[in-house]
Scaffold this motif. Structure first.
Motif, PDB file in Angstrom:
ATOM      1  N   LEU A  58      27.807  87.434  34.970  1.00 46.65           N
ATOM      2  CA  LEU A  58      27.839  88.412  33.898  1.00 46.65           C
ATOM      3  C   LEU A  58      26.591  88.290  33.017  1.00 46.65           C
ATOM      4  N   ARG A  59      26.179  87.054  32.703  1.00 43.44           N
ATOM      5  CA  ARG A  59      24.983  86.881  31.863  1.00 43.44           C
ATOM      6  C   ARG A  59      23.747  87.443  32.553  1.00 43.44           C
ATOM      7  N   ALA A  60      23.698  87.318  33.870  1.00 42.32           N
ATOM      8  CA  ALA A  60      22.514  87.778  34.607  1.00 42.32           C
ATOM      9  C   ALA A  60      22.509  89.281  34.833  1.00 42.32           C
ATOM     10  N   ASN A  61      23.687  89.881  34.993  1.00 40.30           N
ATOM     11  CA  ASN A  61      23.747  91.281  35.413  1.00 40.30           C
ATOM     12  C   ASN A  61      24.207  92.246  34.318  1.00 40.30           C
ATOM     13  N   VAL A  62      25.031  91.786  33.392  1.00 42.08           N
ATOM     14  CA  VAL A  62      25.496  92.633  32.287  1.00 42.08           C
ATOM     15  C   VAL A  62      25.361  91.799  31.023  1.00 42.08           C
ATOM     16  N   PRO A  63      24.137  91.546  30.571  1.00 45.73           N
ATOM     17  CA  PRO A  63      23.925  90.568  29.502  1.00 45.73           C
ATOM     18  C   PRO A  63      24.591  90.943  28.178  1.00 45.73           C
ATOM     19  N   GLY A  64      24.880  92.232  27.945  1.00 46.46           N
ATOM     20  CA  GLY A  64      25.502  92.616  26.676  1.00 46.46           C
ATOM     21  C   GLY A  64      26.969  92.254  26.595  1.00 46.46           C
ATOM     22  N   ALA A  65      27.628  92.120  27.746  1.00 51.85           N
ATOM     23  CA  ALA A  65      29.056  91.819  27.771  1.00 51.85           C
ATOM     24  C   ALA A  65      29.282  90.326  27.558  1.00 51.85           C
ATOM     25  N   LYS A  66      30.365  89.999  26.854  1.00 54.13           N
ATOM     26  CA  LYS A  66      30.639  88.601  26.522  1.00 54.13           C
ATOM     27  C   LYS A  66      32.093  88.266  26.874  1.00 54.13           C
ATOM     28  N   VAL A  67      32.279  87.097  27.501  1.00 54.74           N
ATOM     29  CA  VAL A  67      33.625  86.605  27.766  1.00 54.74           C
ATOM     30  C   VAL A  67      34.200  86.029  26.478  1.00 54.74           C
ATOM     31  N   THR A  68      35.376  86.509  26.106  1.00 55.02           N
ATOM     32  CA  THR A  68      36.001  86.057  24.849  1.00 55.02           C
ATOM     33  C   THR A  68      37.287  85.276  25.078  1.00 55.02           C
ATOM     34  N   GLY A  69      37.758  85.197  26.307  1.00 61.77           N
ATOM     35  CA  GLY A  69      38.982  84.451  26.589  1.00 61.77           C
ATOM     36  C   GLY A  69      39.104  84.163  28.063  1.00 61.77           C
ATOM     37  N   GLU A  70      39.784  83.051  28.409  1.00 57.41           N
ATOM     38  CA  GLU A  70      39.973  82.660  29.797  1.00 57.41           C
ATOM     39  C   GLU A  70      41.427  82.313  30.038  1.00 57.41           C
ATOM     40  N   PHE A  71      41.932  82.651  31.231  1.00 62.43           N
ATOM     41  CA  PHE A  71      43.344  82.475  31.551  1.00 62.43           C
ATOM     42  C   PHE A  71      43.491  81.933  32.969  1.00 62.43           C
ATOM     43  N   ASP A  72      44.496  81.057  33.182  1.00 61.78           N
ATOM     44  CA  ASP A  72      44.725  80.564  34.536  1.00 61.78           C
ATOM     45  C   ASP A  72      46.192  80.305  34.858  1.00 61.78           C
ATOM     46  N   ILE A  73      47.092  80.504  33.916  1.00 60.88           N
ATOM     47  CA  ILE A  73      48.505  80.239  34.183  1.00 60.88           C
ATOM     48  C   ILE A  73      49.188  81.487  34.740  1.00 60.88           C
ATOM     49  N   ALA A  74      49.214  82.560  33.964  1.00 64.19           N
ATOM     50  CA  ALA A  74      49.849  83.798  34.403  1.00 64.19           C
ATOM     51  C   ALA A  74      48.899  84.700  35.180  1.00 64.19           C
ATOM     52  N   LEU A  75      47.632  84.662  34.822  1.00 65.27           N
ATOM     53  CA  LEU A  75      46.582  85.411  35.512  1.00 65.27           C
ATOM     54  C   LEU A  75      45.364  84.526  35.661  1.00 65.27           C
ATOM     55  N   ASN A  76      44.662  84.711  36.748  1.00 62.69           N
ATOM     56  CA  ASN A  76      43.328  84.132  36.877  1.00 62.69           C
ATOM     57  C   ASN A  76      42.370  85.211  36.394  1.00 62.69           C
ATOM     58  N   ALA A  77      42.004  85.156  35.129  1.00 66.13           N
ATOM     59  CA  ALA A  77      41.301  86.284  34.524  1.00 66.13           C
ATOM     60  C   ALA A  77      40.502  85.832  33.318  1.00 66.13           C
ATOM     61  N   VAL A  78      39.627  86.731  32.870  1.00 65.46           N
ATOM     62  CA  VAL A  78      38.878  86.534  31.636  1.00 65.46           C
ATOM     63  C   VAL A  78      38.990  87.798  30.807  1.00 65.46           C
ATOM     64  N   ALA A  79      38.893  87.656  29.488  1.00 65.44           N
ATOM     65  CA  ALA A  79      38.792  88.788  28.575  1.00 65.44           C
ATOM     66  C   ALA A  79      37.321  89.007  28.272  1.00 65.44           C
ATOM     67  N   VAL A  80      36.916  90.256  28.244  1.00 65.43           N
ATOM     68  CA  VAL A  80      35.501  90.579  28.077  1.00 65.43           C
ATOM     69  C   VAL A  80      35.320  91.591  26.958  1.00 65.43           C
ATOM     70  N   GLN A  81      34.424  91.268  26.019  1.00 64.04           N
ATOM     71  CA  GLN A  81      33.974  92.245  25.035  1.00 64.04           C
ATOM     72  C   GLN A  81      32.878  93.052  25.695  1.00 64.04           C
ATOM     73  N   LEU A  82      33.113  94.349  25.922  1.00 59.54           N
ATOM     74  CA  LEU A  82      32.209  95.142  26.743  1.00 59.54           C
ATOM     75  C   LEU A  82      30.881  95.427  26.057  1.00 59.54           C
ATOM     76  N   ASN A  83      30.885  95.642  24.756  1.00 60.72           N
ATOM     77  CA  ASN A  83      29.638  95.946  24.035  1.00 60.72           C
ATOM     78  C   ASN A  83      28.856  97.071  24.709  1.00 60.72           C
ATOM     79  N   GLY A  84      29.556  98.109  25.094  1.00 57.07           N
ATOM     80  CA  GLY A  84      28.920  99.280  25.691  1.00 57.07           C
ATOM     81  C   GLY A  84      28.921  99.301  27.196  1.00 57.07           C
ATOM     82  N   ALA A  85      29.231  98.205  27.840  1.00 53.65           N
ATOM     83  CA  ALA A  85      29.273  98.180  29.299  1.00 53.65           C
ATOM     84  C   ALA A  85      30.513  98.904  29.805  1.00 53.65           C
TER      85      ALA A  85
END
Length: 734
Positions: free
Chosen positions: A101-128
């Motif tokens: 994400l840092r290399a390809n969509v540098p404006g987007a930021k990961v704001t949360g990570e999950f691994d119990i119920a979902l294998n997922a991340v929360a992303v602040q899109l910042n226009g993406a």
């Protein structure tokens, strides 16, 4: 010559509910009439946050991965080496994604990570876009984050998104604060906790101070018989207190009904100040034009910002002076909310002064709740509405006796039933054709110990009234909903129990147009009315202390009288949050941002979109306080056009930029009628500076031979890529 009364108070439940054939709710407010609806909140508040996303990555989470998922009845063992190892693997995968994400969509930021119920991340899109942040094989799925809201316990306020509107100005503690709403009605009981002035600053109190405090700041009486009758502003009748509670009952006031706990209710504008302008003092059942005019002018001179008139009478064409007075007060910067009337269903039934062009005219829809009796059968419990008939004093259990009708339906029991055919049974019959008293008498004569009448219209049951004759049935009788009736019909002979203890019920029957709600267009000039719909059937609010054994007193009422104070309270909230807006701006904000596609027909539950039944839609207070444009007029009618004339007519509508910045508005027409009538708008786009206004021209072209009847469409106003306002367009082809 004695002046003819032109406006009447809407009176309590009476013979209207005795006729079983009607599908409408009572044509007048019903004291403690059980309504029904649900806690389902049908609204347009945002359901997604398009600025953020949840991005699901490949790989199972701990809860479902074959080596870490727990055995039945157990939990994930976070201390095991297997779990620790797999969590490390998932963490490494998320780190790989974050690096991508840092290399390809540098404006987007990961704001949360999950691994119990979902294998997922929360992303602040910042226009993406979602596509950008998921353009890697590491991603399984990406979606915008949902928006969720705490459950609101006051169902009519939930329907119109009032709590969300309050939140924009500090919450309920300030909702409507300082705005003055005149209740032109039958008085306000200041002893009721809805109108306690505890915590309110001292106010100048006007009129009879026996009936004022620092919440209800005026108490005046208007009736040309006051000197002879010595009338006061005291709330003798229940109507005005009920209306006032809907406008501005103090936030979080517990509202028990007949000993049953409901919820803590609030007015739409709980911190607004009220004025008691009593035009129905004592036992007076009607008011003259002069009484209402005196009350309106007094309220205006006393500095009131909004007037509520939950009253109506016969309309007198385009020169109806009371409607002209309402129009003039609107132009003098007082919002005047008025009931459309309770003469529906049927077009051309809107009353005066709701027919005024510049009135904020209310149609009525259902609220999802009621107090009722539980009926249990087949393992399910249904709510039943009582009325003027006997009720059980202890739980009653008996076999159901279904009265059969044509083609497998329920019979209406309007004719005598075979002797002993219902002996010892709880009769189940259909509403329709004859008085409730008739069918209950017939069931009793056939041996029934109680009667359940299944509604024949969509939605919830209503209270049943008698036919008024001296001989009334003596067995208990209740109404159940049409859906309950269909379910019970399959249980003929099965045991059923009618409970003696009342309960508070919530159903899914919100946003159904009330059958009694008067409909437009107006006479003579065929304008669209009502302007907008608000909750008006099964509305819970305050009534005076004399109406129950253990005050404080609350009751369910039905009527466009109950819808109107929702609009008046909404106007108070808008005026408080947008003090620079004119009365016309406030009125447009409430009307032209209303929700479409949510109102349903009382007869069959189908979506309802006849502008002369539902106006611009059901109000949404959150949308109103955020309105970006005002339209004047709020709807456009091109009058009556002969079918064979082939006419073209034009009207002008003024757009005012209500936002704090320049706006470019796009204009168009939706819902063109396929009937020989075409609407157009010019220009298709215009830019206005903050606070600026401009006129646009709407054209109606009717071809020769255009289909007769009402031909409608909507003027659509968009900005920033989305619709921000709409106005009804209407032509009557004759």
């Amino acid at each position: 010559m004695t002046p003819t009364p032109v406006a009447r108070r809407l009176t309590p439940l009476a013979l209207a509910l005795a006729v079983a054939g009607t599908l409408s709710l009572p044509a007048t407010p019903a004291l403690a009439a059980p309504g029904q609806n649900s806690d389902a909140n049908v609204s347009t508040r945002p359901r997604q946050d398009t600025s953020t996303a949840l991005v699901q990555l490949n790989g199972d989470p701990l809860a479902t991965y074959v080596k870490t998922r727990p055995a039945k009845g157990k939990k994930v063992d976070f201390s095991s080496n297997t779990t620790r190892s797999y969590r490390a693997q998932l963490s490494a995968l998320r780190n790989d994604y974050k690096a991508w994400l840092r290399a390809n969509v540098p404006g987007a930021k990961v704001t949360g990570e999950f691994d119990i119920a979902l294998n997922a991340v929360a992303v602040q899109l910042n226009g993406a876009s979602l596509a950008q942040v998921s353009a890697t094989p590491m991603v399984k799925h990406a979606q915008y984050q949902g928006l969720y809201y705490p459950k609101v316990t006051d169902p009519d306020l939930a329907l119109i998104d009032a709590p969300e509107a309050w939140a924009q100005a500090g919450g309920p503690a300030g909702a409507g604060a300082g705005v003055k709403v005149a209740i032109v009605d039958s008085g306000i009981d200041t002893t009721h906790p809805c109108f306690s002035d505890a915590g309110y600053p001292a106010q100048t109190q006007l009129g009879n101070r026996n009936f004022t405090n620092n919440k209800v700041i005026a108490a005046k009486v208007f009736n040309n018989k006051v000197p002879q009758q010595h009338f006061s502003a005291e709330a003798i009748d229940s109507h005005g207190t009920h209306v006032a509670g809907t406008v501005a009952c103090n936030f979080g006031t517990p509202a028990p009904v007949n000993g049953v706990v409901t919820y803590d209710m609030s007015g739409v504008a709980p911190r607004a100040l009220l004025g008691n302008y009593n035009v129905f003092p004592g036992d007076v059942g009607n008011a003259r034009s002069e009484d209402i005019m005196n009350a309106l002018e007094a309220a205006y001179a006393d500095g009131f910002d909004v007037a509520n008139m939950s009253l109506g009478g016969g309309a007198h064409g385009a020169q109806d002076l009371l409607t002209i007075a309402v129009d003039n007060l609107d132009q003098a910067n007082m919002v005047v909310a008025v009931a459309a009337g309770n003469e529906g269903p049927g077009l051309f039934t809107v009353s005066s002064p709701g027919s005024a062009a510049r009135a904020l005219t209310a149609g009525a829809s259902t609220v999802p709740h009621f107090i009722g009796t539980p009926v249990t059968a087949g393992g399910n419990t249904y709510g039943a509405a009582s009325g003027d008939f006997a009720v059980v004093s202890a739980d009653l259990t008996a076999a159901l006796g279904v009265v059969a009708g044509p083609i497998g339906g329920l019979g209406d029991a309007c004719a005598a039933l075979p002797a002993n055919s219902l002996l010892g049974r709880i009769a189940l019959v259909s509403r329709g054709t004859c008085f409730f008293s008739v069918k209950i008498r017939n069931a009793e004569a056939a041996g029934a110990v109680a009667t359940l009448v299944a509604n024949n219209g969509f939605g919830d049951p209503s209270a049943m009234g008698t036919d008024g004759l001296p001989s009334q049935p003596t067995i208990p009788a209740y109404m159940v909903s049409q859906a309950a009736g269909q379910a019970l019909k399959t249980l003929d002979g099965s045991p059923a129990t009618i409970g003696a203890a009342l309960q508070y019920f919530q159903t899914v029957n919100a946003d159904i147009m009330a059958g009694f709600s008067s409909q437009g267009p107006t006479d003579v000039d065929f304008r669209v009315k009502p302007d907008v719909v608000a909750p008006g059937a099964n509305v819970l609010s305050s009534i005076p202390h004399t109406f129950c054994a253990a005050p404080p007193c609350f009751a369910f009422f039905n009527g466009t009288s109950m819808a109107t104070p929702h609009l008046a309270g909404s106007a108070a909230v808008v005026r408080q949050q947008r003090p620079g807006w004119s009365a016309a701006d406030v009125r447009s904000a409430i009307v032209n941002t209303a929700e479409r596609g949510v109102l349903r027909s009382f007869s069959n539950g189908a979506l309802q979109d006849n502008v002369n039944i539902n106006g611009a839609g059901r109000e949404n207070l959150l949308a109103a306080v955020n309105a970006k444009v005002a339209l004047d007029p709020v709807s456009l009618s091109f009058g009556a056009v002969p079918s064979g004339s082939g006419q073209t007519r034009q009207m002008s509508v003024t757009l005012t930029n209500l936002s704090g910045a320049a706006q470019t508005y796009s204009l168009g027409v939706s819902g063109q009628p396929a009937s020989g009538v075409v609407y157009g708008v010019n220009p298709a786009s215009l830019t206005l500076a903050a606070g600026a206004k401009a006129n646009v021209t709407v054209t109606m072209s009717s071809s020769k031979g255009a289909s007769a009847g009402g031909q409608q469409a909507y003027l659509e106003v968009s900005a920033g890529g989305g619709n921000i306002a709409h106005a009804a367009l209407f032509t009557l082809v004759k």
